[in-house]
Design an enzyme around this catalytic site. Structure first.
Site: not given
Ligand code: HSE
Length: 381
Positions: A120, A184, A188
């Site tokens: 994106i 994760d 982000k």
């Molecule tokens: N493990 C990450 C997800 C991969 O599931 O979004 C993409 O950053």
């Protein structure tokens, strides 16, 4: 322009495939990988020196992932005067200020559009909005693996089966704990908040709650009240800083968030002049992510200067915002917090995000099966 690719996995292999026919005017001159890869012939090397000392290489694509050795290689590539493009959210969030300043000092570009939102064009547009508008808030579904699991559980699937399918489809991190515990999404969130608010928001200042402990009974309690659960990263401007956090979030079953299916991501942006905007699409996967990396390479090839917002630390002030929570734990809650029973859990009175995440840390230290979800991700139920 000649490119070297570090790491020939899902993303690195995808970038090679997109550049291989030469139609984009870029040639892959080297691929670094520890493995023996006969199909690459002399392109493959296991020595970073072969790339750093090759003056014909203009740009390096880092697709190894993780902190080390990726960070060391990127550091060395920038110092060697090579542009760097990466999708590595762990490295970028951890070393955002250091790498940004290093690139500037060496007169080269560091681009990382694919580090949030996979394919994106989210960070690209976030930067464009930030340079000419005042960003108020962002919130979004930025982890495909957890969205896949929550969506499947909403349809009656078992947690373990859904996770196994997400792993088989290649969305999950090598160690899916980073997905399931919200780390994760935390990385982000930190990257997005740094670009949105013009400074460095450190990932370890962004508290994260994940979905590892969610149960079918929780999903059923939400559905009975017309709600769905999504893992959301949230950040926004407050006095003298920002709020920034990641938590499972209850949203109306009819909301846009609840319509984000499978591994898709959707990020919502609110800025003063722009108003509201949403960015939806493939948040993970080989070709979506690889094409976003290639877009960064094309910007470098075309001589477009990279936007470099500030890198001074920005304080996170999660005491400044409050909302209600759903909590399921076998431990007693602080007096006066619970407002009503919701299945096996309770819905609380409003509490600050800082208080809720501190309470979650204390409770989860003794009750690892406890589950928390916020009710602040949009319309309040
Ligand atoms: N493990 C990450 C997800 C991969 O599931 O979004 C993409 O950053």
């Amino acid at each position: 322009m000649r490119i070297a690719i570090l790491g020939y996995g899902v993303v690195g292999g995808g970038v090679h495939a997109l550049l291989r026919d030469g139609s984009l005017g870029m040639t892959v001159g080297r691929v670094l990988d520890r493995r023996v890869l006969p199909e690459l012939g002399p392109l493959r090397t296991a020595k970073i020196r072969d790339i750093l000392e090759d003056r014909s290489i203009d740009a390096v694509v880092e697709a190894i992932g993780g902190l080390h050795p990726a960070l060391d290689f990127v550091h060395a590539a920038l110092c060697a005067g090579k542009h760097v493009v990466t999708s590595n959210k762990e490295m970028v969030s951890h070393a955002y200020a250091e790498l940004t300043n290093l690139a500037s000092a060496h007169g080269v570009q560091l681009r990382f559009s694919a580090s949030v939102g996979g394919g994106i064009p989210w960070l690209h547009n976030l930067l464009r909005t930030a340079r000419g508008d005042r960003i108020r808030a962002l919130r979004g579904i930025v982890n495909g693996t957890t969205n896949y699991i929550l969506d499947a559980m909403g349809g009656g699937a078992d947690f373990g089966d859904a996770l196994a399918r997400a792993q088989a489809l290649g969305f999950a991190e090598a160690d899916p704990t980073a997905d399931l515990e919200g780390l994760d999404a935390q990385r982000k969130c930190a990257i997005s908040a740094s670009l949105a608010f013009g400074g460095a928001v450190a990932p370890d200042r962004v508290p994260a709650l994940g979905i590892a402990a969610i149960r079918k009974a929780d999903i059923e309690a939400f559905a009975a009240r017309g709600l769905a659960c999504r893992l959301m990263a949230c950040a926004g401007a407050v006095a003298a800083g920002v709020y920034a956090y990641v938590e499972p979030t209850l949203v109306d079953a009819g909301s846009l968030e609840a319509q984000v299916k499978t591994n898709h991501n959707c990020i919502f942006l609110t800025a003063e002049a722009l108003g509201d905007a949403a960015f939806y699409g493939q948040g993970a996967g080989r070709f979506p992510t690889a094409q976003n990396v290639v877009q960064d390479l094309l910007d470098i090839r075309d001589g477009l200067p990279a936007s470099v917002p500030g890198t001074a630390p920005i304080p996170v002030r999660n005491g400044a915002i409050s909302h209600r929570y759903y909590i399921r734990t076998r431990l007693p809650l602080p007096e006066g917090l619970a407002r009503e029973a919701w299945g096996e859990g309770v819905a609380t009175n409003p509490m600050s995000v800082a208080e809720a995440h501190a309470l979650a840390s204390r409770i989860r230290a003794e009750d690892a099966g406890a589950f928390f979800a916020g009710m602040g991700g949009g319309k309040q139920p």
